[in-house]
Design an enzyme around this catalytic site. Sequence first.
Site, short mmCIF file in Angstrom:
data_model
loop_
_atom_site.label_atom_id
_atom_site.label_comp_id
_atom_site.label_asym_id
_atom_site.label_seq_id
_atom_site.Cartn_x
_atom_site.Cartn_y
_atom_site.Cartn_z
N ASP A 1 14.42 27.87 26.01
CA ASP A 1 14.69 27.13 24.94
C ASP A 1 16.05 26.91 24.67
O ASP A 1 16.75 27.86 24.34
CB ASP A 1 14.05 27.49 23.57
CG ASP A 1 14.51 26.52 22.49
OD1 ASP A 1 15.48 25.90 22.54
OD2 ASP A 1 13.79 26.80 21.56
N LYS B 1 25.45 11.97 22.94
CA LYS B 1 25.92 11.79 24.36
C LYS B 1 27.40 11.66 24.16
O LYS B 1 28.24 11.95 25.07
CB LYS B 1 25.16 10.72 24.90
CG LYS B 1 23.68 11.23 25.19
CD LYS B 1 23.62 12.34 26.18
CE LYS B 1 22.28 12.83 26.67
NZ LYS B 1 22.09 14.09 27.45
N ASN C 1 21.34 19.72 31.55
CA ASN C 1 20.50 18.59 31.91
C ASN C 1 19.29 18.38 30.83
O ASN C 1 19.18 17.22 30.53
CB ASN C 1 19.74 18.53 33.20
CG ASN C 1 18.64 17.36 33.22
OD1 ASN C 1 19.07 16.21 33.21
ND2 ASN C 1 17.56 17.63 33.20
N TYR D 1 20.77 9.64 19.80
CA TYR D 1 21.10 10.00 21.12
C TYR D 1 22.63 9.52 21.35
O TYR D 1 23.12 10.26 22.07
CB TYR D 1 20.01 9.15 22.07
CG TYR D 1 20.05 9.33 23.39
CD1 TYR D 1 19.41 10.52 24.02
CD2 TYR D 1 20.70 8.49 24.35
CE1 TYR D 1 19.33 10.82 25.32
CE2 TYR D 1 20.72 8.90 25.76
CZ TYR D 1 19.90 10.06 26.12
OH TYR D 1 20.06 10.07 27.54
#
Length: 256
Positions: free
Chosen positions: A63, A158, A90, A154
């Site tokens: 995790d 990012k 990733n 998101y």
Amino acid sequence: MSRAGRVEGKVCVVTGGARGLGLAAVEALLAEGAKVLLTDIDAAEGETQAKRLGANAIFRVQDATKPEQWDTTLDAAIAKWGRLDVLVNNAGIGIIGDVEKQTLKDWQRTLDINLTAVFLGTQAAIARMKATSGSIVNIASIEGIVGEPEIPAYNATKGGVRIFTKSAAIHCARSGYKIRINNVCPGFAGTAMVAGALASMQQKDADAFAARTLGRIPMGRFAEPSEIASAILFLASDEASYVTGSDLVVDGGLTA
């Protein structure tokens, strides 16, 4: 033309490595001579893939949001192969929901996995690489460059990965560490995460989103995961010896 053995003997850790882009990165690194510890929260799929990939691949459940699991994961790679050369951060998620509909729970979960885990992994890897050398590849996204109304969390994470990577890269370079830290910024690729995000939408909305997105990509198609993995491979290799703090955008021309 690819040269054989571009990462020959390098020891790599790839998070979220059981499927999609992460698995493609694992396969690309192995094909060029690396030894790879792939991690994921999906134990069954991770074990299956490691077995398929052969002796130079091992799997560990991780995790990535848990600091203590970073220590045990990276130390496991070092215990197995004697060093740590490459970390690919990733692991990530995407949850559909515009700014009015996004729940705090989903917002926080996205930040924890997509951004905090990258910080934890980068910090832990620097501690183990700074006496030698290394390459850290963080998977950002073109969604950290442009906005998308359906995925504000998101977008935020990012964008955060991109600027965090630059900060960490400058720190390492100015500290005299031989550690390069870079971003790969994929566009839309045919991965389980993209498919899952589309599946969470009403069919007509998913179809409209896919058609609209393809219309924005000059090359007229989504990326293959292997095409994104090639960028990761480059940054992991010594071919990128003068590249740090950079964004490598792989998006079929969308942001152009």
